[in-house]
Write a protein that holds these residues in place. Structure first.
Motif, PDB file in Angstrom:
ATOM      1  N   TYR A  24      -5.303  -1.177  -5.538  1.00 59.81           N
ATOM      2  CA  TYR A  24      -4.713  -0.012  -6.187  1.00 59.81           C
ATOM      3  C   TYR A  24      -4.658   1.144  -5.201  1.00 59.81           C
ATOM      4  CZ  TYR A  24      -6.010  -2.673 -10.330  1.00 59.81           C
ATOM      5  OH  TYR A  24      -6.139  -3.664 -11.282  1.00 59.81           O
ATOM      6  N   ARG A  25      -3.518   1.828  -5.171  1.00 61.36           N
ATOM      7  CA  ARG A  25      -3.350   3.005  -4.298  1.00 61.36           C
ATOM      8  C   ARG A  25      -2.600   4.073  -5.044  1.00 61.36           C
ATOM      9  NH1 ARG A  25      -1.723  -0.542   0.545  1.00 61.36           N
ATOM     10  NH2 ARG A  25      -3.606  -0.472   1.784  1.00 61.36           N
ATOM     11  N   LEU A  26      -2.865   5.325  -4.686  1.00 64.04           N
ATOM     12  CA  LEU A  26      -2.049   6.411  -5.205  1.00 64.04           C
ATOM     13  C   LEU A  26      -0.632   6.228  -4.666  1.00 64.04           C
ATOM     14  CD1 LEU A  26      -4.095   9.694  -4.791  1.00 64.04           C
ATOM     15  CD2 LEU A  26      -3.576   8.465  -6.895  1.00 64.04           C
ATOM     16  N   ALA A  27       0.353   6.469  -5.490  1.00 67.76           N
ATOM     17  CA  ALA A  27       1.742   6.419  -5.042  1.00 67.76           C
ATOM     18  C   ALA A  27       2.075   7.784  -4.447  1.00 67.76           C
ATOM     19  CB  ALA A  27       2.664   6.107  -6.211  1.00 67.76           C
ATOM     20  N   ILE A  28       2.488   7.797  -3.219  1.00 66.24           N
ATOM     21  CA  ILE A  28       2.812   9.027  -2.519  1.00 66.24           C
ATOM     22  C   ILE A  28       4.303   9.299  -2.694  1.00 66.24           C
ATOM     23  CG2 ILE A  28       2.773  10.236  -0.292  1.00 66.24           C
ATOM     24  CD1 ILE A  28      -0.008   9.435  -1.441  1.00 66.24           C
ATOM     25  N   ARG A  29       4.597  10.452  -3.253  1.00 69.19           N
ATOM     26  CA  ARG A  29       6.010  10.825  -3.447  1.00 69.19           C
ATOM     27  C   ARG A  29       6.538  11.497  -2.198  1.00 69.19           C
ATOM     28  NH1 ARG A  29       6.911  13.889  -8.812  1.00 69.19           N
ATOM     29  NH2 ARG A  29       8.967  12.953  -8.616  1.00 69.19           N
ATOM     30  N   LYS A  30       7.763  11.139  -1.843  1.00 67.00           N
ATOM     31  CA  LYS A  30       8.390  11.729  -0.648  1.00 67.00           C
ATOM     32  C   LYS A  30       9.374  12.784  -1.051  1.00 67.00           C
ATOM     33  CE  LYS A  30       7.775   7.687   2.150  1.00 67.00           C
ATOM     34  NZ  LYS A  30       8.328   6.719   3.005  1.00 67.00           N
TER      35      LYS A  30
END
Length: 82
Positions: free
Chosen positions: A76-82
């Motif tokens: 599980y990872r945080l989703a990084i928004r671009k």
């Protein structure tokens, strides 16, 4: 990520756990039973909450397989928004 979505207190707790592990270790590698035990809930709650966080774009989930080919855990990872 929908701006109008509101997360439950448990989803926020789970998101915090994933965030801390993502920052410290790059990801959280755990099974849903492990998450349930750690956060003091049933497996169904952990499953429902991880699915909702994934579907809303807050986290990414990658299956991890054991030596016998069966799924052992998820990453599980945080989703990084671009």
């Amino acid at each position: 990520m929908s701006p109008e979505i509101s997360l439950t207190p448990f989803e926020l707790k789970l998101l915090g756990l994933i965030a801390v592990h993502t920052i410290k270790h790059g990801s959280l590698c755990a099974s849903k039973p492990d998450i349930a035990r750690h956060l003091g809930c049933c497996i169904r709650t952990a499953d429902r909450s991880t699915r909702r966080l994934r579907d809303e774009g807050y986290i990414t989930v990658t299956p991890k397989h054991g030596p016998n080919g069966g799924q052992a855990a998820n990453e599980y990872r945080l989703a990084i928004r671009k």
